[in-house]
Design a protein around this motif. Structure first.
Motif, PDB file in Angstrom:
ATOM      1  N   ALA A 756       0.832  -1.202   0.000  1.00  0.00           N
ATOM      2  CA  ALA A 756       0.000   0.000   0.000  1.00  0.00           C
ATOM      3  C   ALA A 756       0.868   1.254   0.000  1.00  0.00           C
ATOM      4  O   ALA A 756       0.537   2.268  -0.643  1.00  0.00           O
ATOM      5  CB  ALA A 756      -0.928  -0.021   1.212  1.00  0.00           C
ATOM      6  N   HIS A 759       2.168   2.086  -3.542  1.00  0.00           N
ATOM      7  CA  HIS A 759       1.104   2.631  -4.390  1.00  0.00           C
ATOM      8  C   HIS A 759       0.773   4.065  -3.986  1.00  0.00           C
ATOM      9  O   HIS A 759       0.509   4.924  -4.847  1.00  0.00           O
ATOM     10  CB  HIS A 759      -0.144   1.762  -4.290  1.00  0.00           C
ATOM     11  N   CYS A 760       0.768   4.342  -2.680  1.00  0.00           N
ATOM     12  CA  CYS A 760       0.474   5.710  -2.226  1.00  0.00           C
ATOM     13  C   CYS A 760       1.570   6.678  -2.687  1.00  0.00           C
ATOM     14  O   CYS A 760       1.277   7.783  -3.164  1.00  0.00           O
ATOM     15  CB  CYS A 760       0.336   5.722  -0.706  1.00  0.00           C
ATOM     16  N   ARG A 781      -5.921   1.871  -5.076  1.00  0.00           N
ATOM     17  CA  ARG A 781      -5.257   0.581  -4.895  1.00  0.00           C
ATOM     18  C   ARG A 781      -4.630   0.485  -3.505  1.00  0.00           C
ATOM     19  O   ARG A 781      -4.715  -0.552  -2.836  1.00  0.00           O
ATOM     20  CB  ARG A 781      -4.189   0.401  -5.964  1.00  0.00           C
ATOM     21  N   ALA A 782      -4.015   1.576  -3.056  1.00  0.00           N
ATOM     22  CA  ALA A 782      -3.401   1.569  -1.729  1.00  0.00           C
ATOM     23  C   ALA A 782      -4.446   1.306  -0.652  1.00  0.00           C
ATOM     24  O   ALA A 782      -4.226   0.529   0.281  1.00  0.00           O
ATOM     25  CB  ALA A 782      -2.698   2.902  -1.478  1.00  0.00           C
ATOM     26  N   LEU A 785      -5.702  -2.220  -0.435  1.00  0.00           N
ATOM     27  CA  LEU A 785      -4.766  -3.092   0.266  1.00  0.00           C
ATOM     28  C   LEU A 785      -4.743  -2.818   1.760  1.00  0.00           C
ATOM     29  O   LEU A 785      -4.564  -3.738   2.564  1.00  0.00           O
ATOM     30  CB  LEU A 785      -3.352  -2.898  -0.315  1.00  0.00           C
ATOM     31  N   ASP A 786      -4.902  -1.582   2.161  1.00  0.00           N
ATOM     32  CA  ASP A 786      -4.866  -1.215   3.581  1.00  0.00           C
ATOM     33  C   ASP A 786      -5.933  -0.156   3.854  1.00  0.00           C
ATOM     34  O   ASP A 786      -5.698   1.037   3.728  1.00  0.00           O
ATOM     35  CB  ASP A 786      -3.482  -0.675   3.948  1.00  0.00           C
ATOM     36  N   TYR A 789      -5.207   3.169   6.043  1.00  0.00           N
ATOM     37  CA  TYR A 789      -4.031   3.964   5.669  1.00  0.00           C
ATOM     38  C   TYR A 789      -4.419   5.439   5.591  1.00  0.00           C
ATOM     39  O   TYR A 789      -4.927   5.922   4.576  1.00  0.00           O
ATOM     40  CB  TYR A 789      -3.515   3.450   4.335  1.00  0.00           C
TER      41      TYR A 789
END
Length: 839
Positions: A756, A759-760, A781-782, A785-786, A789
């Motif tokens: 993540a 991606h961030c 996407r980040a 995944l999390d 975040y």
């Protein structure tokens, strides 16, 4: 042989079983239960056998299994070799399959459980990150397992839970649930990691219902319950008395056996459905019956046997086997009785085989062949005879001598031939080592500790080395113990037990002292107490934190980007770092030994733990483990102190120096960090971790060119090093190279698609290049995944704002502040959105 005839060997086994157990009332009660229908109020679903050691619990449980099979029951026997509910279920699956009833759905679910647990260990690294909005922090798979266990996600208690405060544990648990929910394909996969019994047990009940249509009874026998009860008792209570796991067929009967009565708090209301079977030593009538069956009827002989044995079944059976002619032939049942048994046996090969079979803790045909030191055919013949001995308890496909008989056999061999004793154990140690090395061939060493076969072979090797007084046996066992502590309390207990067993069996007070004190530490404070005890003995227990080391939360330099709280250090630090040179932050450990003569110390054998000097590398390893634990909760000052202790012991260990440099960087002591990291890279130019951390530190100090050089070194060594790629992208940003920045981040997400953080950071680079819609996709996407975040929410909010999507921007920024109320950058960005909206 005519069809249907019983073999001679089976006749021998039946007579041995009947003669040794001689529990007619208990046997008849259990057998009669199968004549009572489940709907009959007299039928019992649970039998609990309990009594002191040597009273015959295991033999009675095995007799119950035999009686159940005579009634057509499908049975499974489980003992302390299973250390968790999933392991118990795996044992049940294996035994049912051997009897023609595979539990295929449960087997598949157990395989999935093992896979998901491995994936969860990786996810735990991110969940335990002390920074609220960073990527995974420094650590490794051992720390991940510690985090999972500390959060209550796997059986056992891992070593570092005591240093993790409740708030951090709760935060880590919540975050891990979010990460797993995003990573795994279904909610059931998440539960399979967080609470495996809740997923596996309903599958078990479904399988048992299916099997119940093919067999009249299903009997589960859970032995050594004093050891398995702590993790089985509550589970079994829920399985039998509640609907939590679904409906069991009423043809299931469970037998438990241990040293203690059933827990009244759990089982008090189940009294009408269970039978408690307290075992006492044989009554005089039972004892006389056993002796008479073996041909011992002369009253003076019987009276002396009753007096000396106290009615313990195994001793009565052993004395009966010696065919005593008069009372003078009946002496100490725990020692001379064994000698009498051996004297009565006329075949010298059998006498030797009986004694040799006592050397290993567990016997199978392969182990026995090594112990007996004879050719294969003769070994198989002798092993078949040993299996019929009254004190040879059957455990699945193996046997174990009863402790009351094995102990005097060991004393006899130790005293009669010390060299023969050492040779026998040395031969067994070499065999176990050879078998262990065969299991290691072509495998990743990091997975071996999860392999039951490997652990059993390693423990066997260490046990026999300890008994043979091998020159490095104690040090190797303690070194293994430190590693076992990383795996959790259940595995650590097995390494402590090998010290206890070898110390007792070899008559070695020093080894016994190690085992006894470490066992007490494990019982009182878990694996962390074990590590503390080792340091206490070495004089390293209390390491004060240097007052000039500031504790700065967040673990990183301030960031001017919404990527905010970046991780405290490069992930995937190799699991067993080993040292570097002293600096002003080293503590003074005067007199720390550099060279240790383990040979002379272990030959002494009559030592206490306080008299034994632990090897410096072992103590340094413990300090490093404690440092990882402190870093996991954000206490980098304590972590630096522990690493300084390690460096005082192993001053030229580059990896430990690199780790301390990284933690100094996390504390904001960048100049000091550079000194450590530059020395680490000089000592080990192939350490990508040290180069990456050095690059990050140089960047913070305003030296982007030097940072680029260090990070390029790291990436030359590890081209797919995600942490270094993200840092390399930040260097490119500082050097005004947007193409280089995005190229590094493209490599990062390609190398680790489930990161993540990467991606961030890539979203930030796209937003800086005015590619806001592509940035939104990266942030999406980040967050997939999390979901916890905060930085990704804040960054996505800014991208929405730049695209004129004010409602979406406020929603994301509000969520970022909900997750991290002290997130100043997100609050500033939210204020800007509100000002824009309100004009």
């Amino acid at each position: 042989m005519a069809r249907g005839r019983v073999s001679l060997q089976e006749r021998v086994r039946r007579r041995t079983r009947a003669g040794l157990v001689a529990r007619s009332a208990e046997r008849e009660l259990f057998r009669g239960n199968f004549d009572t229908a489940p709907e009959d109020g007299r039928h019992r679903f649970l039998f609990h056998v309990h009594g002191t050691a040597g009273v015959g619990k295991t033999r009675l449980v095995k007799e119950f299994e035999h009686l159940a099979r005579e009634q057509g029951a499908l049975t499974a026997y489980v003992n302390e070799t299973s250390g968790s509910v999933p392991e118990v279920l795996e044992s049940v699956c294996r035994q049912f399959a051997l009897r023609g009833h595979r539990l295929k759905d449960l087997e598949r679910m157990l395989a999935t459980h093992r896979e998901r647990r491995h994936e969860a260990e990786t996810a735990a690294l991110a969940a335990l990150d002390p920074a609220p909005d960073g990527a995974p922090s420094t650590g490794g798979m051992a720390l991940a397992r510690a985090g999972l266990a500390g959060l209550g996600l796997v059986p056992g208690v891992a070593p570092f839970t005591a240093v993790l405060d409740p708030a951090q544990l709760a935060h880590g648990a919540d975050r891990l649930r979010s990460v797993l929910a995003a990573r795994f394909r279904s909610h059931e996969d998440v539960r399979l990691v967080l609470d495996p019994a809740s997923v596996l047990t309903p599958v078990l009940t479904d399988e048992l219902n299916a099997v119940a249509s093919d067999v009249p009874w299903i009997v589960l026998l859970l032995d050594t319950y004093e050891r398995t009860g702590p993790f089985l008792d509550a589970w079994l209570h829920d399985l039998l008395t509640t609907d939590r796991y679904g409906a069991l067929p009423d043809t299931v009967v469970v037998v438990t056996a241990g040293q203690h009565p059933a827990d009244p708090a759990l089982w008090g209301t189940f009294a009408d459905f269970m039978t408690s079977l307290p075992l006492q030593p044989f009554t005089e009538a039972e004892a006389r019956g056993l002796l008479a069956e073996r041909g011992v009827t002369a009253e003076p002989v019987v009276a002396e046997a009753l007096r000396l044995t106290g009615g313990l079944p195994v001793l009565l059976s052993t004395i009966a086997g010696t065919r005593p002619a008069g009372p003078e032939d009946v002496t100490d049942p725990s020692a001379t009785a064994v000698e009498r048994f051996l004297k009565w046996e006329q075949d010298p090969g059998r006498r030797f085989a009986a004694l040799a079979g006592a050397l290993p803790r567990l016997l199978d045909a392969d182990v026995f062949a090594v112990a007996a030191d004879c050719d294969r055919d003769r070994a198989e013949e002798l092993y078949a005879w040993v299996e019929t001995l009254p004190f040879a308890d059957r455990l699945g496909g193996r046997i174990r001598y009863h402790d009351i008989v094995r102990a005097p056999m060991l004393r006899l061999q130790r005293g009669r031939s010390p060299r023969g004793w050492a040779d026998g154990h040395g031969r067994l140690a070499q065999a176990f080592r050879r078998w262990r090395e065969q299991t290691e061939s072509g495998r990743d060493t990091g997975t071996l500790w999860l392999d039951e076969t490997w652990c059993e072979l390693r423990l066997g090797e260490l046990y026999h080395r300890l008994c043979a007084a091998g020159p490095t046996a104690v040090s190797d066992t303690l070194r293994d113990l430190v590693e076992a502590c990383d795996q959790g309390e259940a595995l650590a207990a097995r390494w402590v037990r090998v010290l206890e067993d070898a110390g007792r069996d070899a008559g070695a007070p020093g080894v016994s002292a190690w085992g006894d004190q470490l066992s007490a530490a494990l019982a009182s404070g878990g694996t962390r107490a074990v590590l503390d005890t080792l340091l206490d003995w070495a004089g390293h227990a209390s390491l004060p934190v240097p007052g000039r080391l500031p504790v700065r939360q967040g673990g990183d330099e301030p960031s001017t980007t919404p990527g905010g709280g970046v991780p405290a250090g490069p992930p995937d630090f190799p699991g067993d770092p080993v040292g570097a040179g002293p600096t002003p932050w080293d503590l003074d450990f005067a007199g720390a030994p550099a060279d240790i003569d383990w040979m002379s110390q272990e030959q002494a054998r009559l030592t206490t733990p306080a008299d034994v000097t632990l090897p410096a590398p072992l103590l340094a390893r413990i300090h490093r483990d404690r440092a990882l634990a402190h870093a996991a909760r954000g206490d980098h000052a304590f972590a630096v102190t522990e690493l300084s202790g390690a460096l005082a012991l192993t001053p030229d260990d580059a990896r430990t120096l690199a780790l301390r440099g990284e933690y100094l960087r996390a504390l904001g002591l960048h100049a000091e960090a550079v000194a450590d990291l530059e020395r680490a890279t000089a000592l080990d130019p192939a350490d990508a971790y040290a180069w990456a951390s050095l690059g990050a530190t140089r960047l913070t100090l305003g030296h982007p060119q030097g940072a680029r050089t260090a990070l390029d070194h790291a990436l030359a060594l590890r081209p797919d090093y995600t942490w270094a790629l993200v840092r390399r992208a930040r260097v490119a940003r500082e050097l005004g190279d947007p193409e280089g920045r995005l190229a590094a981040l493209d490599r990062a997400v390609a190398a680790e698609p489930d990161s993540a953080w990467a991606h961030c950071e890539r979203g930030d680079a796209l937003r800086a290049a005015d590619r806001d819609r592509e940035a939104l996709a990266a942030y999406d996407r980040a967050l997939a995944l999390d979901p916890g975040y905060a930085s990704a929410y804040a960054s996505r909010g800014v991208a929405h704002h730049r695209l004129g999507q004010l409602d979406e921007a406020l929603a994301d920024l509000d969520r970022a502040l909900e997750l991290n109320p002290s997130y100043a950058w997100a609050r500033e960005r939210r204020d800007a959105v509100v000002q824009h909206r309100d004009g």
